[in-house]
Design an enzyme around this catalytic site. Structure first.
Site, PDB file in Angstrom:
ATOM      1  N   GLY A 172       0.821  -1.214   0.000  1.00  8.88           N
ATOM      2  CA  GLY A 172       0.000   0.000   0.000  1.00  8.88           C
ATOM      3  C   GLY A 172       0.848   1.255   0.000  1.00  8.88           C
ATOM      4  O   GLY A 172       0.434   2.294  -0.477  1.00  8.88           O
ATOM      5  N   SER A 231       2.709  -2.674  -6.715  1.00  9.74           N
ATOM      6  CA  SER A 231       1.786  -3.469  -7.559  1.00  9.74           C
ATOM      7  C   SER A 231       2.072  -3.257  -9.037  1.00  9.74           C
ATOM      8  O   SER A 231       1.165  -3.243  -9.869  1.00  9.74           O
ATOM      9  CB  SER A 231       0.322  -3.119  -7.252  1.00  9.74           C
ATOM     10  OG  SER A 231      -0.025  -3.587  -5.977  1.00  9.74           O
ATOM     11  N   GLY A 281      -2.399  -6.267  -5.650  1.00 11.02           N
ATOM     12  CA  GLY A 281      -1.985  -6.612  -4.291  1.00 11.02           C
ATOM     13  C   GLY A 281      -2.200  -5.530  -3.265  1.00 11.02           C
ATOM     14  O   GLY A 281      -2.444  -5.834  -2.093  1.00 11.02           O
ATOM     15  N   GLU A 282      -2.117  -4.272  -3.659  1.00  6.00           N
ATOM     16  CA  GLU A 282      -2.101  -3.216  -2.645  1.00  6.00           C
ATOM     17  C   GLU A 282      -3.448  -2.542  -2.425  1.00  6.00           C
ATOM     18  O   GLU A 282      -3.714  -2.037  -1.342  1.00  6.00           O
ATOM     19  CB  GLU A 282      -1.003  -2.208  -2.990  1.00  6.00           C
ATOM     20  CG  GLU A 282       0.336  -2.899  -2.842  1.00  6.00           C
ATOM     21  CD  GLU A 282       1.512  -2.073  -3.299  1.00  6.00           C
ATOM     22  OE1 GLU A 282       2.119  -1.449  -2.437  1.00  6.00           O
ATOM     23  OE2 GLU A 282       1.828  -2.082  -4.495  1.00  6.00           O
ATOM     24  N   MET A 283      -4.288  -2.546  -3.454  1.00  7.31           N
ATOM     25  CA  MET A 283      -5.611  -1.927  -3.293  1.00  7.31           C
ATOM     26  C   MET A 283      -6.330  -2.416  -2.036  1.00  7.31           C
ATOM     27  O   MET A 283      -6.859  -1.604  -1.261  1.00  7.31           O
ATOM     28  CB  MET A 283      -6.437  -2.175  -4.565  1.00  7.31           C
ATOM     29  CG  MET A 283      -7.872  -1.718  -4.489  1.00  7.31           C
ATOM     30  SD  MET A 283      -8.960  -2.962  -3.745  1.00  7.31           S
ATOM     31  CE  MET A 283      -9.130  -4.156  -5.049  1.00  7.31           C
TER      32      MET A 283
END
Ligand code: FES
Ligand code: FES
Length: 909
Positions: free
Chosen positions: A533, A698, A867-869
């Site tokens: 993130g 990401s 992956g980060e959302m």
């Protein structure tokens, strides 16, 4: 020493060992049954679980004297193998339950004991069981694991045929969007997927074991180091200090030009100063780890302790010393300038909301502690094996420091048991390089969980003050932001992180006028490293909670406030560029009926007056896929007699890089009539694979995916005949044509300007809209998240199992960030449990994922990263839900029960 006769995986074995030896050590080190993993080493994670006479035991805390003679032990190796999978192993694969796979053997073993006892468990019984057996997973959010146990139980009850679970893929069929099983899954569920510690047990006998002498204070001048006694200890080969480092003894933090520091602030081994707890002062190399540790305990050093600045405000005080003499503690500043001046707008706007927000030092908590080894190869190259997710970056960052030409360093990624971003920074690479260079031996260094937690980078806290102004209709007019980033003592990527504040505070909304300033501050707390993130969980927390505050002031529903303000055609991001796609309004429309249902449920439950309050909270989730600006990636493909080999440095935290490489290459190559099994992957070895860039931000799906796509296009073009058919391998060889083709892709993007925060930084973004439903216990302040509902738009879903897994796992980490996770107290936050890692019963078993797939224009298949959302702001929706339930705003995370309770008590007064 004593002797035990044990039946291990059905074979009688005689074992001579110490009565105090740990069962995990006997299995792993004496019998080389490395399928049993050791994570925490103190009974908190279940990675080491085995069956002892049919009962689950944690082998890391089971002493051999407590293992009865002639008892029966079953490890993962005894359950099944590649050709004869146990139904649990098969179900684990089919449900995507092995991400990094480090926890998989321990979970599967525990599940075996459950199903031996109860072949028809409910989901709650499975969750209760894993809570009892102490199994912890950091990657999956647990739901896939419960799914897998339920599926295995069905197989064992004869209700499902194993064959029906294998989905056959015919040559030439697409696997995009399917639940194709990642290539590494079978190794992970059978215990043959070797992690760094497993490889360490198989290194040659001349390997030297490293133990560190680490600082026990947070800030001091280092006056002297005395290694004389340590050098005489048994088994010691050498004791190394900064004087043995052949280079400049600094990690290169790749500072921005406007950074007031030069980026050369992090010593490999302390020379003049100690900057934080755990800093490495010396390295002892010995023939065994135990002897190295015994000698490390004998290294003496003198210090002059200095005031320790354990937060940004403390380091910014007028009388604070410069942590790095000559560089101010505030060493980087960036500004936001979009549209008109905002102060006059705030003076006249009908609605204004303001708040102070703090997101703290979230620890990554991978179950696998940091580990690596190094040696010189036949060609004289220094090979360093580590969990690095940024191979080429890290080589460049350590070369000068260790004194080795860059082209003589090769970093190779070991299979990683989770990193979640901490390995975006070099950790032990330089230490390994220094040790191998000073001794000309293979060297091995393994952290325990205490070292992992206390001495690897952490999420950097942001202190944010934020103001929104809106018009009568609820349209945002202006934003004013001020953010301070506590980056610990080392500057690497601190400037980049601070820029993320400019990019993501207020992201998702059309805000025509913005002014703001962010700054990076050196402190003596844990050094800041990337964490999933990267800047967005701090940034979005402020804007997503303030959005609810403003909506309430206006008497607007928070969903409708968001609907009115989110990006539409013609709008611009805080960075001043057009969003890649306009998809958020549709996502909100999809969520609306779920939200109405949730509000009704909450109202009914609140009417019960049962000592609990219930609430619902919303948030946007959002992050960019890419570094910042003209990011690029390289890959290659090679036609072979058996199919095609694909090579790239697409590093794997456990997220599924193998699946990413496979699906991206197969989709291009299937015109050749290839099945996925015809494609071989060569991954993450600088000797063999090109610079694909780091697995961070990401970016890999877009950047590495496009580079692989480009390489595949080049191969397919070379193979194509005039009649539309393709040349065979034999024809290519016969014609003397090249078999190997390179690919490269560069994002046509513009990095954000440091003075204005304006630019066009990312080739794609990923979006989510999340709703949390919570229960708050009014007596204790404890918060339970009962359900998450997420509408996700990450473009094309390239592999459903992988993306589902990213969403479940990211939300679970967001739940931890909201309610429990912290690394503030360096004396107390030293274990997984004390750091607040969510256990199975902390995470809801009710997570509903709704996919919307808006194709991203710059990605070969329309996919962004994923992956980060899911970790960008789930904590905001939980905090909004707590407020909805109770009227208490928890703006400083984590919202521990005692803090919520204090808020409830304050309301009553
Ligand atoms: S419980 Fe044994 S390694 Fe964690
Ligand atoms: S898959 Fe469970 S810890 Fe990674």
């Amino acid at each position: 020493m004593f002797k035990r006769n044990l039946e291990i995986n059905g074979v009688m074995q005689t074992i001579v060992t110490s009565p105090d030896a740990k069962l995990s050590d006997v299995l792993r080190k004496q019998l080389l049954l490395t399928g049993t993993k050791v994570g925490c080493g103190i009974g908190e994670c279940g990675a080491c679980n085995v069956l002892l006479d049919g009962k689950v035991v944690r082998s890391c805390i089971t002493r051999m004297k407590n293992v009865p003679d002639y008892s029966k032990i079953i490890t993962i190796e005894g359950l099944g193998d590649h050709d004869n999978l146990h139904p649990l192993q098969l179900a684990w694969m089919v449900h995507g339950a092995a991400q990094c796979g480090f926890c998989s053997p321990g979970f599967i073993i525990s599940a075996k004991a459950l199903l031996d006892e109860n072949l028809n468990p409910t989901r709650d019984e499975v969750r209760d069981w894993f809570q009892k057996t102490r199994n912890v997973c950091r990657c999956t959010g647990y739901i896939p694991l419960i799914d897998a146990v339920m599926c295995a139980a069905q197989i064992l009850r004869g209700e499902v045929d194993e064959k029906d679970l294998w989905k056959e893929v015919k040559a030439g069929d697409s696997i995009v969007g399917t639940e194709y099983i990642r290539p590494s899954a079978k190794d992970k569920v059978t215990g043959v997927w070797d992690f760094g510690a497993d490889l360490g047990l198989r290194l040659p006998p001349e390997t030297l074991h490293i133990k560190l002498v680490q600082a026990k204070v947070s800030h001091a001048n280092l006056l002297s180091i005395d290694t004389s006694e340590a050098e005489t200890m048994p088994g010691v080969f050498k004791v190394l200090t900064y004087k043995d480092v052949k280079g400049n003894n600094r990690i290169n933090g790749l500072a921005f030009p406007s950074n007031l520091g030069d980026g050369l602030d992090r010593p490999i081994l302390c020379d003049k100063k100690i900057f934080q707890f755990g800093d490495a002062i010396a390295m002892v190399l010995a023939d065994t780890p135990e002897r190295a540790q015994a000698a490390a305990d004998k290294v003496k050093y003198e210090i002059e302790e200095l005031p320790a600045y354990m937060s940004a405000p403390a380091a910014m005080a007028d009388d604070a010393l410069e942590i790095h003499p000559g560089t101010p503690n505030v060493y980087f500043v960036t500004n936001m300038v979009k549209g008109e001046e905002v102060d006059p707008i705030f003076e006249t706007a009908p609605y204004v909301a303001e708040g102070d927000f703090y997101v703290g030092r979230q620890p990554h908590l991978p179950l696998e502690p940091d580990v690596g080894f190094a040696y010189f190869g036949e060609d004289g190259k220094l090979n360093i094996h580590s969990k690095s997710v940024a191979l080429h970056f890290h080589a460049a960052m350590i070369a000068e420091g260790i004194g080795m030409p860059l082209d003589n360093i090769a970093i190779i990624q070991t299979n990683a048991g989770g990193t979640f971003g901490y390995k975006f920074s070099p950790t032990i690479e330089a230490l390994l390089g220094v040790a191998a260079m000073a001794t000309d031996h293979p060297v091995f260094l393994e952290f325990n969980m205490y070292q992992q937690i206390t001495y690897t980078g952490k999420r950097s806290p942001f202190f944010i003050n934020l103001k929104f102004a809106a018009d009568e209709e609820g349209k945002l007019l202006a934003m004013k932001s001020d953010w301070t980033v506590d980056h610990g003592p080392y500057s690497e990527f601190g400037d980049l992180l601070t820029m993320r504040g400019a990019q993501f505070i207020g992201a998702g909304y059309q805000i025509p006028n913005i002014r703001g300033q962010g700054r990076t501050v050196a402190t003596n707390h844990a050094w800041g490293s990337a964490f999933r993130g990267y800047g967005s969980p701090q940034s979005l927390f402020a804007s997503e909670v303030l959005a609810d505050m403003l909506a309430e002031k206006m008497g607007m529903d928070p969903l409708e406030f968001r609907y009115k303000n989110v990006y539409r055609e013609g709008d611009t991001t805080p960075s001043g560029c057009a969003p890649d796609v306009i998809c958020i309004p549709d996502m909100i429309d999809t969520m609306r009926p779920h939200y109405e249902r949730a509000k009704e449920d909450v109202a009914k439950k609140n009417a019960q007056n049962n000592g609990k309050k219930y609430g619902v909270g919303l948030t946007l989730l959002l992050y960019g896929s890419g570094l910042d600006g003209a990011d690029s990636a390289e890959a290659w493909v090679e036609l072979t007699a058996d199919g095609v080999t694909v090579g790239a440095s697409w590093e794997d935290h456990g997220q599924g890089a193998d699946m990413g490489m496979l699906v991206h290459s197969h989709e291009k190559l299937r015109v050749l009539g290839l099945a996925p099994t015809d494609i071989k992957l060569v991954m993450n070895d600088m000797n063999l694979t090109p610079n694909t860039g780091p697995a961070g931000g990401s970016r890999s799906t877009v950047m590495a995916g496009n580079a692989i796509g480009d390489a595949c296009d080049n191969l397919v073009r070379a193979l194509k005949k005039e009649d539309g058919t393709y040349k065979t391998y034999a024809e290519m060889v016969e014609e003397g044509l090249p078999l190997k083709y390179d690919g490269k892709w560069t994002a046509p993007k513009v990095a954000c300007d440091v003075d204005t925060g304006q630019g066009d930084p990312f080739p794609a973004y990923m979006y989510g809209f999340l709703m949390s439903e919570v229960e708050v216990d009014l007596e204790t302040g404890k918060v339970i998240v009962e359900k998450f509902t997420i509408v996700s738009d990450v473009g094309t879903v390239m592999n459903k199992l992988v993306v589902d897994g990213q969403i479940y796992g990211g939300l679970a980490q967001g739940l931890g960030l909201a309610l429990s996770e912290d690394f503030e107290d360096i004396q107390r936050h030293t274990t997984l449990t004390r750091c607040g890692i969510p256990q199975v019963k902390d995470v809801p078993d009710n997570i509903e994922i709704i996919y919307q797939e808006t194709e991203r224009p710059l990605s070969f298949y329309g996919a962004s990263g994923a992956g980060e959302m899911p970790l960008s702001a789930p904590h905001a929706s939980i905090i909004n839900a707590i407020y909805n339930a109770t009227g208490v705003w928890m703006t400083h995370l984590p919202a521990l029960p005692e803090k919520v309770k204090a808020g409830l008590d304050a309301l009553e007064k």
